[in-house]
Design a protein around this motif. Structure first.
Motif, PDB file in Angstrom:
ATOM      1  N   UNK A 193       0.855  -1.190   0.000  1.00  0.00           N
ATOM      2  CA  UNK A 193       0.000   0.000   0.000  1.00  0.00           C
ATOM      3  C   UNK A 193       0.888   1.235   0.000  1.00  0.00           C
ATOM      4  N   UNK A 194       0.528   2.226  -0.806  1.00  0.00           N
ATOM      5  CA  UNK A 194       1.326   3.455  -0.876  1.00  0.00           C
ATOM      6  C   UNK A 194       1.161   4.271   0.407  1.00  0.00           C
ATOM      7  N   UNK A 195       2.099   5.181   0.631  1.00  0.00           N
ATOM      8  CA  UNK A 195       2.038   6.048   1.809  1.00  0.00           C
ATOM      9  C   UNK A 195       0.783   6.912   1.785  1.00  0.00           C
ATOM     10  N   UNK A 196       0.388   7.373   0.620  1.00  0.00           N
ATOM     11  CA  UNK A 196      -0.815   8.202   0.510  1.00  0.00           C
ATOM     12  C   UNK A 196      -2.054   7.410   0.916  1.00  0.00           C
ATOM     13  N   UNK A 197      -2.143   6.161   0.465  1.00  0.00           N
ATOM     14  CA  UNK A 197      -3.284   5.322   0.844  1.00  0.00           C
ATOM     15  C   UNK A 197      -3.312   5.080   2.348  1.00  0.00           C
ATOM     16  N   UNK A 198      -2.136   4.867   2.950  1.00  0.00           N
ATOM     17  CA  UNK A 198      -2.075   4.678   4.400  1.00  0.00           C
ATOM     18  C   UNK A 198      -2.574   5.931   5.123  1.00  0.00           C
ATOM     19  N   UNK A 199      -2.141   7.109   4.664  1.00  0.00           N
ATOM     20  CA  UNK A 199      -2.557   8.353   5.307  1.00  0.00           C
ATOM     21  C   UNK A 199      -4.063   8.558   5.185  1.00  0.00           C
ATOM     22  N   UNK A 200      -4.638   8.184   4.041  1.00  0.00           N
ATOM     23  CA  UNK A 200      -6.079   8.318   3.854  1.00  0.00           C
ATOM     24  C   UNK A 200      -6.860   7.346   4.734  1.00  0.00           C
ATOM     25  N   UNK A 201      -6.223   6.257   5.145  1.00  0.00           N
ATOM     26  CA  UNK A 201      -6.865   5.282   6.032  1.00  0.00           C
ATOM     27  C   UNK A 201      -6.670   5.639   7.505  1.00  0.00           C
ATOM     28  N   UNK A 202      -6.051   6.795   7.786  1.00  0.00           N
ATOM     29  CA  UNK A 202      -5.913   7.256   9.163  1.00  0.00           C
ATOM     30  C   UNK A 202      -4.540   7.044   9.772  1.00  0.00           C
ATOM     31  N   UNK A 203      -3.611   6.476   9.026  1.00  0.00           N
ATOM     32  CA  UNK A 203      -2.268   6.266   9.544  1.00  0.00           C
ATOM     33  C   UNK A 203      -1.529   7.593   9.628  1.00  0.00           C
ATOM     34  N   UNK A 204      -0.648   7.693  10.594  1.00  0.00           N
ATOM     35  CA  UNK A 204       0.207   8.858  10.739  1.00  0.00           C
ATOM     36  C   UNK A 204       1.651   8.410  10.880  1.00  0.00           C
ATOM     37  N   UNK A 205       2.560   9.348  10.757  1.00  0.00           N
ATOM     38  CA  UNK A 205       3.976   9.029  10.859  1.00  0.00           C
ATOM     39  C   UNK A 205       4.381   8.977  12.326  1.00  0.00           C
ATOM     40  N   UNK A 206       4.862   7.824  12.750  1.00  0.00           N
ATOM     41  CA  UNK A 206       5.359   7.648  14.110  1.00  0.00           C
ATOM     42  C   UNK A 206       6.878   7.673  14.059  1.00  0.00           C
ATOM     43  N   UNK A 207       7.479   8.518  14.865  1.00  0.00           N
ATOM     44  CA  UNK A 207       8.929   8.602  14.991  1.00  0.00           C
ATOM     45  C   UNK A 207       9.281   8.233  16.419  1.00  0.00           C
ATOM     46  N   UNK A 208      10.176   7.252  16.570  1.00  0.00           N
ATOM     47  CA  UNK A 208      10.564   6.793  17.904  1.00  0.00           C
ATOM     48  C   UNK A 208      12.074   6.887  18.049  1.00  0.00           C
TER      49      UNK A 208
END
Length: 89
Positions: free
Chosen positions: A3-18
């Protein structure tokens, strides 16, 4: 299929930095850092916890602490599908 990053973002995913702070295997009193980024779902952060479990199982340097932040890049309401483009000049 990935799945592309854009599709993930549209599904509610966000960038997690740890930021992982861990003890060096050969020098246990010395701390080192490792930065990790992945698209993940808040508040559960399943991917981050899977990585922590992997670290504890596979990496020799024991974890001292983990600090993380999470940010949604776009929301479904911010996305507009463009059907055409006009060029001037």
């Amino acid at each position: 299929m990935e799945i592309s990053e854009t599709e993930l973002m549209l599904k509610g995913y966000g960038l997690t930095t740890a930021e992982f702070i861990y003890h060096m295997p050969d020098h246990p009193h010395v701390l080192n850092t490792f930065l990790w980024q992945e698209y993940d779902l808040a508040p559960d952060h399943d991917r981050m916890f899977q990585f922590i479990e992997f670290w504890q199982r596979e990496i020799e340097g024991p974890l001292h602490s983990v600090r993380f932040t999470h940010r949604k890049m776009i929301g479904a309401g911010e996305w507009r599908h463009v059907k055409g483009e006009f060029k001037i000049h």
